[in-house]
Scaffold this active site. Structure first.
Site, PDB file in Angstrom:
ATOM      1  N   HIS A   1     -39.693 -83.506 -27.650  1.00 33.32           N
ATOM      2  CA  HIS A   1     -39.835 -82.261 -28.434  1.00 33.32           C
ATOM      3  C   HIS A   1     -39.722 -81.046 -27.548  1.00 33.32           C
ATOM      4  CE1 HIS A   1     -41.973 -84.666 -31.618  1.00 33.32           C
ATOM      5  NE2 HIS A   1     -40.907 -84.589 -32.108  1.00 33.32           N
TER       6      HIS A   1
ATOM      7  N   TYR B  72     -44.194 -82.666 -24.232  1.00 31.17           N
ATOM      8  CA  TYR B  72     -44.780 -83.888 -23.403  1.00 31.17           C
ATOM      9  C   TYR B  72     -44.688 -85.106 -24.391  1.00 31.17           C
ATOM     10  CZ  TYR B  72     -46.979 -80.284 -20.780  1.00 31.17           C
ATOM     11  OH  TYR B  72     -47.063 -78.995 -19.810  1.00 31.17           O
ATOM     12  N   HIS B  73     -43.859 -85.224 -25.171  1.00 32.97           N
ATOM     13  CA  HIS B  73     -43.760 -86.263 -26.257  1.00 32.97           C
ATOM     14  C   HIS B  73     -42.607 -87.295 -25.763  1.00 32.97           C
ATOM     15  CE1 HIS B  73     -45.808 -83.471 -29.247  1.00 32.97           C
ATOM     16  NE2 HIS B  73     -46.860 -83.876 -28.503  1.00 32.97           N
ATOM     17  N   LEU B  74     -42.504 -87.588 -24.680  1.00 30.28           N
ATOM     18  CA  LEU B  74     -41.262 -88.304 -24.273  1.00 30.28           C
ATOM     19  C   LEU B  74     -41.179 -89.788 -25.077  1.00 30.28           C
ATOM     20  CD1 LEU B  74     -41.655 -87.677 -20.330  1.00 30.28           C
ATOM     21  CD2 LEU B  74     -40.151 -86.277 -22.312  1.00 30.28           C
TER      22      LEU B  74
END
Ligand SMILES: Cc1cc2nc3c(=O)[nH]c(=O)nc-3n(C[C@H](O)[C@H](O)[C@H](O)COP(=O)(O)OP(=O)(O)OC[C@H]3O[C@@H](n4cnc5c(N)ncnc54)[C@H](O)[C@@H]3O)c2cc1C
Length: 547
Positions: A308, A483-485
């Site tokens: 995101h 930080y939503h890898l």
């Protein structure tokens, strides 16, 4: 902590990474009497005090002792900037440093995974795991909780926001006036609306899967946890995984740990892809470039990176308004610390954003494609989480399901050399359009009459930005990672050349090796990704245990 790892002993399972997923998986596997599990974690034990105090989140991001200080590659979508995309490197993994916001996503996210051919991954299939993870606290009959959908007895506490600021209430009112429903429970299966986030914070402390699953399981025995030990490669006999090589901090020689049944990678989206590649599983060309012996030519390893991409707006508040910026300093901070110590609502136990807004960027859509956030505090321009010296508030937006796809590529066989991380933010035209729509909507709320009593002027982006093109340019220059890898070892059928694992999470083309972490997600959920990762791990444990 053992003085050395006994290379003579073989474990039934080796779990690489004691992060969000690995901590759950190891705990569940060890529930079977007689099963032995070794967990290898690159980072230290979770003794750093700021892990446990929720407000420590902002400081942990720049704390190399508990993080992988990764950076993305420059791209057009970030106006040539690199972005720090820090990941947890500590017991509890990214769950020990994350924002503690609890969002399941939309049923359609998971139904889409199933439609891609992944049997058992639709929303109805996963609902028992969503319920199994959580211990929903509060939200009783008048709080909108559907007991058939929510869990009340799982290990992870899920609580409601208990710190309410008048300007937050005014923001929610503005959203309601703009037509958004106030949603009593966005985790019920119907996400659309506005309200306060649910959190994985209980009695003022962060919950992690290491604390809630792994540590209780270790007290029961059968799990050998080795911290400060980095897996440098999976070992193979032919194409069957037999164990992992590890390098412990401060030790020159690698050691090998053997697995009798399986090796399970839970190293996170960046590290799992890189570890597969340096172990010889990945695109053959890349493997040859880094000097890895090819065990399986799987072009999808490291592809399909999704994240995101978020941007924020800041408003200066009127001088009489006391925002987080003032509460986090001087005597007011001392007061907040005392409140926290007394387990009363305090800014020390807050998530970074307090208000969500799940919204459709265009009325023709069936489902929300935007997440917008609000917090009654603000950070200095160009700096991550450094509070402004004047009272301020922040609104932000990101697209739920970006279509841009990036990659993770190992640069070297040496795990100490950071890999290439290229998310290709805003590469797809629809991503750019949705991002701008989200920012414009949040901006309109911040400037709405109901907030005028609290807010006086927009400081970021300010009056330089008027048109959609200018807003897009602003997002490119100032946006950041969510930080939503996810997605670099994506699940899919054997005839899908780009799939890395099958729907039982077994790595295609090799034996005795699975992946169970955020990397297996074929698409990004319409959510912050911690909850979905916990569900992946819970389901993986049942599949491995043949339950
Ligand atoms: C700063 C930040 C804020 C976030 N905020 C939120 C939020 O508020 N809400 C939300 O839902 N999600 C949030 N997320 C996302 C969420 O935390 C992650 O999606 C989730 O934790 C990923 O879990 P994982 O098990 O895949 O990886 P991780 O939890 O990162 O675990 C991987 C573990 O493996 C270890 N490891 C890696 N390589 C090796 C190796 N070679 N050998 C041994 N060990 C290794 C790592 O040190 C780490 O402990 C956030 C993430 C970050 C980083």
């Amino acid at each position: 902590m053992p003085a050395g790892i006994s290379v003579a002993q073989a474990f039934d399972y080796i779990v690489v990474g004691a992060g969000t997923a690995g901590s759950i998986l190891a705990a569940r596997l060890a529930e079977d009497t007689g099963t032995t599990v070794c967990v290898v974690e690159a980072g230290p034990a979770d003794r750093h005090p700021l892990i446990h105090v929720p407000a420590g989140f902002t400081r942990l991001l720049s704390e190399p002792s508990v993080t992988w200080q990764f950076r993305t590659e420059p791209s057009e979508g970030t106006a040539g900037r690199q972005i720090a995309t820090v990941q947890g490197r500590v017991l509890g993994g990214s769950g020990a440093i994350n924002g503690m916001i609890y969002v399941r996503g939309q049923p359609a996210d998971y139904d889409h995974w199933a439609q891609l051919g992944n049997r058992g991954w639709g929303y109805e299939d996963l609902l028992p795991y969503f319920r199994r993870v959580e211990r929903r606290i509060g939200g009783g009959s008048d709080g909108g909780t559907d007991e058939a959908v929510r869990g009340r007895s799982g290990p992870i506490p899920v609580t409601d926001m208990d710190w309410i600021h008048p300007v937050s209430e005014a923001f929610i009112d503005a959203a309601v006036k703009a037509g958004m429903p106030r949603n009593p429970d966005y985790n019920s299966g119907d996400q659309e609306g506005v309200g306060y986030f649910q959190r994985t914070i209980d009695r003022g402390l962060r919950s992690t899967t290491a604390k809630a699953y792994l540590k209780p399981a270790m007290r029961r025995g059968a799990i050998r946890l080795v911290t400060r030990a980095t897996a440098t490669a999976v070992t193979f006999e032919g194409t069957r995984a037999t164990g992992v090589r590890v390098l412990r901090d401060g030790v020159q020689a690698e050691e090998t740990i053997k697995a009798k049944r399986e090796v399970i990678l839970c190293a996170g989206t960046v590290n799992t892809a890189r570890l597969l590649q340096i172990s010889g599983i990945g695109p053959a060309g890349l493997l040859r470039d880094i000097g890895a012996d090819v065990v399986a030519d799987r072009p999808g390893v490291g592809a399909n990176l999704i994240d995101h991409y978020s941007a924020r707006l800041v408003m200066r508040a009127r001088p009489h308004v006391v925002t987080l910026n003032e509460l986090a300093r001087g005597p007011r901070l001392a007061g907040q610390i005392l409140r926290w110590a007394a387990k009363r609502p305090s800014i020390l136990a807050l998530t970074p954003s307090q208000i969500y807004l799940f919204r459709k960027s265009s009325p023709e859509l069936d489902l929300p494609d935007l997440q917008c956030v609000f917090t009654p505090g603000s950070y200095k321009e160009g700096q991550h989480y450094v509070l402004d010296s004047y009272p301020g508030v922040t609104g932000g937006a990101w697209q739920h399901r970006p279509l841009s796809r990036g990659h993770v590529h190992a640069r070297s066989l040496d795990v100490r050399v950071d890999p290439v991380i290229q998310p290709n933010y805003l590469a797809h035209p629809i991503d750019r359009q949705v991002m701008v729509a989200g920012m414009n909507f949040v901006r309109s709320l911040l400037h709405s009459p109901g907030l005028a009593a609290y807010l006086e002027a927009e400081t970021i982006p300010g009056d330089k930005v008027h048109t959609d093109d200018e807003m897009l340019d602003f997002c490119r220059r100032n946006g950041s990672t969510g930080y939503h890898l996810v997605g670099t070892a994506r699940m899919g059928s054997p005839d899908d050349a780009m799939a890395v694992v099958d729907d039982r999470l077994k790595v295609h083309g090799v034996g005795a090796l699975r992946v169970a972490d955020a990397s297996v997600m074929p698409g990004i959920p319409s959510a912050n990704t911690h909850t979905a990762t916990m569900v992946v791990a819970e389901k993986a444990s049942d599949m491995i245990r043949e339950r």
